[in-house]
Write a protein that holds these residues in place. Structure first.
Motif, PDB file in Angstrom:
ATOM      1  N   HIS A  56       0.845  -1.203   0.000  1.00  0.00           N
ATOM      2  CA  HIS A  56       0.000   0.000   0.000  1.00  0.00           C
ATOM      3  C   HIS A  56       0.881   1.254   0.000  1.00  0.00           C
ATOM      4  N   CYS A  59     -10.967   6.359  -1.981  1.00  0.00           N
ATOM      5  CA  CYS A  59      -9.867   5.932  -1.111  1.00  0.00           C
ATOM      6  C   CYS A  59      -9.529   7.102  -0.192  1.00  0.00           C
ATOM      7  N   HIS A 114      -6.469   9.214  -0.896  1.00  0.00           N
ATOM      8  CA  HIS A 114      -6.202   9.765  -2.232  1.00  0.00           C
ATOM      9  C   HIS A 114      -5.715  11.220  -2.201  1.00  0.00           C
ATOM     10  N   CYS A 117      -1.904  10.640  -1.725  1.00  0.00           N
ATOM     11  CA  CYS A 117      -1.220   9.520  -2.373  1.00  0.00           C
ATOM     12  C   CYS A 117      -0.516   9.966  -3.660  1.00  0.00           C
ATOM     13  N   CYS A 174      -9.570   6.659  -7.835  1.00  0.00           N
ATOM     14  CA  CYS A 174      -9.287   6.651  -6.398  1.00  0.00           C
ATOM     15  C   CYS A 174     -10.190   7.619  -5.623  1.00  0.00           C
ATOM     16  N   CYS A 219      -6.197  -1.017  -1.854  1.00  0.00           N
ATOM     17  CA  CYS A 219      -5.692  -0.083  -2.861  1.00  0.00           C
ATOM     18  C   CYS A 219      -6.068  -0.591  -4.250  1.00  0.00           C
ATOM     19  N   HIS A 220      -6.528   0.321  -5.106  1.00  0.00           N
ATOM     20  CA  HIS A 220      -6.863  -0.074  -6.485  1.00  0.00           C
ATOM     21  C   HIS A 220      -5.613  -0.388  -7.297  1.00  0.00           C
TER      22      HIS A 220
HETATM   23  S1  SF4 Z   1      -6.433   3.446  -4.111  1.00  0.00           S
HETATM   24 FE1  SF4 Z   1      -4.211   3.123  -3.918  1.00  0.00          FE
HETATM   25  S2  SF4 Z   1      -3.320   4.345  -5.579  1.00  0.00           S
HETATM   26 FE2  SF4 Z   1      -5.411   5.067  -5.286  1.00  0.00          FE
HETATM   27  S3  SF4 Z   1      -5.233   6.792  -3.848  1.00  0.00           S
HETATM   28 FE3  SF4 Z   1      -5.647   4.957  -2.650  1.00  0.00          FE
HETATM   29  S4  SF4 Z   1      -3.678   4.208  -2.053  1.00  0.00           S
HETATM   30 FE4  SF4 Z   1      -3.321   5.638  -3.745  1.00  0.00          FE
END
Ligand code: SF4
Ligand SMILES: Nc1ncnc2c1ncn2[C@@H]1O[C@H](COP(=O)(O)OP(=O)(O)OP(=O)(O)O)[C@@H](O)[C@H]1O
Ligand SMILES: [Mg+2]
Length: 350
Positions: A264, A311, A314, A317, A324, A342-343
């Motif tokens: 992650h 997320c 996001h 990130c 996200c 996490c995607h």
């Molecule tokens: S899903 Fe993964 S790549 Fe997307 S913002 Fe969250 S942690 Fe980052």
């Protein structure tokens, strides 16, 4: 590290028993006072949909930045606080909504060690009485049996029984934490949730107390949930680690697998922030030959009352894409067998 050996590293770090503690979609929400009569009451989601298993004899570490819900989760796991939704099972029993009376019966089996022994020990009670308290509550035996047990507990945690009559302020910080540990051990628990048990101690004392935890686990087959914000501490003691962000677990993995190849982006960022102790101040903590890319965590942790959509990471990130911000990732197995929410998990690619 290849996908294959990540999976291998993700298996048991040591032989473990059956599941002793299980949390399923656990949530603890705190309703806040409405700002005005016309506004809706807001809710702080301190723990938000946490699922985890802890097996007998293992240590599960929980890490994350301040305010991410570690202590709240710890208190939910031992039912020191009511649970908003979800389920907690301990030793095969659903304890989510047990009455105070029935909770008292299972209480000896699960104990909490607090961060600050100064604050958690009653300054007006003698150390021996503090350790005896749970024995008296749970009717351990007559006065002589309680006295014998307290002296035995002092010995087990490395305190002199000559100091039974001293008050907490007459002990050093490390010794006070040993009193807290002796009290937690009094009822022979199977599970100890330790909430930052060495954070308030001098660095020189921390190792001694961590070694005591390890010795006690060996001797009594204890199971630990070990909460810490210090990644060095949690790595030292844990078989597996759960990384929390804004009330959720974003990654759960065996310790060495997590450190050598975090899946992650938040885990990667957290670890990038840990200075390398043996290798000069300019480098980051690396695992063997795997030197990690340094990711700087920008921005503040978002307000848990108004968590970001999609997320929750996001907004900070470095790998965020459009998806996200709208789609919430669940904690699931990634292509290389890791568990991350996490995607676009790292899977050793970045
Ligand atoms: S899903 Fe993964 S790549 Fe997307 S913002 Fe969250 S942690 Fe980052
Ligand atoms: N009794 C409470 N009422 C309202 N909000 C609370 C309560 N207890 C905790 N919180 C909030 O819940 C969130 C999680 O807090 P918690 O203490 O569990 O975090 P933590 O990860 O243990 O932080 P720290 O590393 O600082 O100990 C925080 O935003 C905190 O302000
Ligand atoms: Mg805390």
């Amino acid at each position: 590290m290849t996908a294959q050996n990540i999976v291998a590293a993700d298996t048991d770090a040591r032989p473990r028993g059956d599941v002793l503690l299980r949390a399923s979609d656990l949530a603890k929400h705190y309703p806040l006072r409405a700002e005005s009569l016309t506004k809706r009451r807001r809710v702080l989601r301190a723990v938000d949909g946490v699922s985890l298993d802890v097996r007998g004899g293992e240590t599960l570490g929980i890490v994350g930045e301040s305010g991410c819900g570690k202590s709240t989760l710890g208190r939910c796991l031992v039912r020191l606080t009511d649970i908003t939704s979800g389920r907690v099972e301990f030793d095969g029993q659903d304890i989510t909504t047990l009455s105070a009376r029935r909770l008292r019966r299972i209480r000896p089996g699960m104990q909490l060690v607090f961060q600050d022994p100064q604050a958690s020990l009653n300054p007006r009670r003698r150390a021996g009485d503090i350790v005896a308290e749970p024995l008296l509550i749970h009717r351990y035996g007559d006065a002589a049996a309680v006295r014998r047990r307290v002296a035995e507990l002092f010995d087990v945690v490395g305190l002199a029984s000559a100091h039974l009559d001293r008050y907490p302020h007459e002990f050093s910080g490390g010794q006070r934490q040993r009193i807290g540990i002796a009290r937690a051990l009094a009822t022979s628990p199977k599970l100890i949730v330790a909430d930052e048990p060495v954070s308030a101690l001098d660095v020189s004392i921390q190792a001694q107390v961590l070694n005591l935890f390890a010795d006690l686990q060996e001797e009594f087959g204890l199971t630990y949930v070990f909460i810490a914000h210090d990644l060095g501490v949690v790595r030292h003691v844990s078989d597996r680690i759960a990384v929390m962000y804004l009330g959720e677990i974003v990654e759960l993995a065996a310790t060495e697998a997590l450190y050598s190849a975090p899946a992650h982006p938040y885990t990667q960022a957290l670890m990038s922030a840990v200075p390398e102790i043996d290798d000069g101040p300019a480098t980051v903590k690396g695992a063997g030959a795997h030197r990690r890319e340094r990711i700087v965590l920008t921005g503040e942790v978002p307000n848990p009352v108004a968590k970001p959509t999609g997320c929750t990471f996001h907004t900070r990130c470095p790998y965020a894409r459009e998806r996200c911000a709208v789609e919430h990732p669940r904690l699931t197995e990634t292509a290389s067998g890791r568990r991350a929410a996490c995607h676009y998990p790292l899977d050793g690619q970045r």
